[in-house]
Design an enzyme around this catalytic site. Sequence first.
Site, short mmCIF file in Angstrom:
data_model
loop_
_atom_site.label_atom_id
_atom_site.label_comp_id
_atom_site.label_asym_id
_atom_site.label_seq_id
_atom_site.Cartn_x
_atom_site.Cartn_y
_atom_site.Cartn_z
N SER A 55 0.88 -1.16 0.00
CA SER A 55 0.00 0.00 0.00
C SER A 55 0.92 1.22 0.00
O SER A 55 1.95 1.22 -0.69
CB SER A 55 -0.95 -0.02 1.20
OG SER A 55 -1.79 1.11 1.18
N TYR A 79 -4.67 7.21 -7.32
CA TYR A 79 -3.62 6.48 -6.60
C TYR A 79 -4.05 6.24 -5.15
O TYR A 79 -3.95 5.13 -4.64
CB TYR A 79 -2.32 7.29 -6.67
CG TYR A 79 -1.11 6.58 -6.10
CD1 TYR A 79 -0.43 5.62 -6.86
CD2 TYR A 79 -0.65 6.85 -4.82
CE1 TYR A 79 0.68 4.97 -6.35
CE2 TYR A 79 0.46 6.20 -4.30
CZ TYR A 79 1.12 5.27 -5.07
OH TYR A 79 2.22 4.62 -4.55
N LYS A 108 -4.67 2.68 -3.21
CA LYS A 108 -3.86 2.32 -2.04
C LYS A 108 -4.74 2.13 -0.79
O LYS A 108 -4.45 1.28 0.04
CB LYS A 108 -2.76 3.36 -1.81
CG LYS A 108 -1.70 3.37 -2.92
CD LYS A 108 -1.00 2.02 -3.03
CE LYS A 108 0.02 1.93 -4.14
NZ LYS A 108 0.66 0.62 -4.25
N1 LIG Z 1 8.43 5.01 -4.65
C1 LIG Z 1 7.65 5.46 -3.67
O1 LIG Z 1 7.85 6.56 -3.09
C2 LIG Z 1 6.52 4.58 -3.18
C3 LIG Z 1 5.89 4.92 -1.96
C4 LIG Z 1 4.84 4.12 -1.52
C5 LIG Z 1 4.42 3.02 -2.26
N2 LIG Z 1 5.06 2.74 -3.44
C6 LIG Z 1 4.59 1.55 -4.17
O2 LIG Z 1 5.67 0.66 -4.36
C7 LIG Z 1 5.37 -0.23 -5.45
C8 LIG Z 1 6.60 -0.37 -6.32
O3 LIG Z 1 6.85 0.85 -6.98
P1 LIG Z 1 8.31 1.51 -7.07
O4 LIG Z 1 8.29 2.74 -6.29
O5 LIG Z 1 9.35 0.48 -6.78
O6 LIG Z 1 8.29 1.96 -8.61
P2 LIG Z 1 9.06 1.42 -9.91
O7 LIG Z 1 8.46 2.17 -11.04
O8 LIG Z 1 10.54 1.54 -9.71
O9 LIG Z 1 8.64 -0.11 -9.99
C9 LIG Z 1 7.36 -0.53 -10.39
C10 LIG Z 1 7.47 -1.80 -11.23
O10 LIG Z 1 6.15 -2.23 -11.55
C11 LIG Z 1 6.14 -2.64 -12.91
N3 LIG Z 1 4.80 -2.56 -13.49
C12 LIG Z 1 4.06 -1.43 -13.73
N4 LIG Z 1 2.90 -1.78 -14.33
C13 LIG Z 1 2.89 -3.12 -14.46
C14 LIG Z 1 2.00 -4.06 -15.03
N5 LIG Z 1 0.82 -3.70 -15.60
N6 LIG Z 1 2.32 -5.37 -14.99
C15 LIG Z 1 3.49 -5.78 -14.44
N7 LIG Z 1 4.39 -4.94 -13.92
C16 LIG Z 1 4.10 -3.62 -13.92
C17 LIG Z 1 7.10 -1.67 -13.60
O11 LIG Z 1 7.55 -2.20 -14.85
C18 LIG Z 1 8.22 -1.57 -12.56
O12 LIG Z 1 9.22 -2.55 -12.76
C19 LIG Z 1 4.15 0.39 -6.15
O13 LIG Z 1 3.00 -0.36 -5.79
C20 LIG Z 1 4.08 1.79 -5.57
O14 LIG Z 1 2.77 2.29 -5.58
C21 LIG Z 1 6.09 3.49 -3.91
#
Ligand SMILES: NC(=O)c1ccc[n+]([C@@H]2O[C@H](COP(=O)([O-])OP(=O)(O)OC[C@H]3O[C@@H](n4cnc5c(N)ncnc54)[C@H](O)[C@@H]3O)[C@@H](O)[C@H]2O)c1
Length: 297
Positions: A155, A168, A172
């Site tokens: 989340s 978003y 979440k």
């Molecule tokens: N980065 C932040 O600050 C943050 C904070 C809170 C939560 N998140 C959550 O963390 C999780 C990971 O994101 P991240 O920050 O590592 O970003 P990121 O963009 O580095 O990684 C996301 C990955 O998901 C893959 N992806 C996207 N759509 C897809 C699909 N339809 N099918 C398969 N793969 C798919 C992308 O190719 C990528 O490799 C997400 O759920 C995001 O919402 C991130």
Amino acid sequence: MTDITIQDGEFARLSGKVVIITGGSSGIGLATTNLLLDLGAKVIIGDLQPPVTPIHNPSLTFQRTDVTSWSEQLALFKKAREIHGRVDHVFANAGVGPRADYLSKTVDANGDLVEPTFVTIDVNLKAVIYTATIAVYYMREEQQTPAGGSIVVVSSVAGISRFRATDYATAKHGNLGFARGLHQRLNFHELPIRVNLIAPSWTKTGFMPYPVMQSIGVEPQEPIVVAKSAAFLMADESRKGQMIHISKGRYREVEESIMLPAAEKVVGVEHGEVMEDDTLAKIIEAMGVFKKGAVAS
Ligand SMILES: NC(=O)c1ccc[n+]([C@@H]2O[C@H](COP(=O)([O-])OP(=O)(O)OC[C@H]3O[C@@H](n4cnc5c(N)ncnc54)[C@H](O)[C@@H]3O)[C@@H](O)[C@H]2O)c1
């Protein structure tokens, strides 16, 4: 809030475990993949793209998967079983940033308001439900040991607070609602499958351009910090239905220490009221239709 100290030694029991990671090719998912491989786990990544930093490890399998496709997710789980015979843990992590504008004035050729995009809700919520549903099916079939399997859902702080990126935030918050409901169902049916959540704060990944973060004076945490919370929830068999908030390397459990007590306060449990789910349990019992195991078998 209950602070959690995560010691690297706590991950030892993940050695040899089979873990599916959606979105494991970048950011938090990639850091978790590398952490688990270092611990001796077998990882199957389901992502649109291969790891952005190539990994040469025979314990890693990459399967191109669009998580919004039920059949592609089924194929991902099938692949894991084909290669390793089972699935121990699942990390529902794939995600995208906000896309929809609910204040849009964009109209089509007829002058009608254009439907908002559901991409973010499809990837960040619907696909997480796909992942967890297939995970439960596989883990039940595999007759897990009492230790069982586990699902960790990503989340966000956006899932527990007011956040202006509305689609978003919706997804979440939905992750939280889904995991809470699933936790209750798994418990009721006494299935040895744990579901937990993580709620990371700003993290240095492909999500936000790092120079922009720097320019506004925000230093995001490293993805390995978040990866450790996911591995911790997989490894610690006492963690069930919990949510860990991760900010600047500090880990705090928020579901049991803040959110449930807050809900109980709203309901007025201290004045003799009962929580809605307790009433639902009685309704189910009274109706006699949904006997333990009946709906989920
Ligand atoms: N980065 C932040 O600050 C943050 C904070 C809170 C939560 N998140 C959550 O963390 C999780 C990971 O994101 P991240 O920050 O590592 O970003 P990121 O963009 O580095 O990684 C996301 C990955 O998901 C893959 N992806 C996207 N759509 C897809 C699909 N339809 N099918 C398969 N793969 C798919 C992308 O190719 C990528 O490799 C997400 O759920 C995001 O919402 C991130």
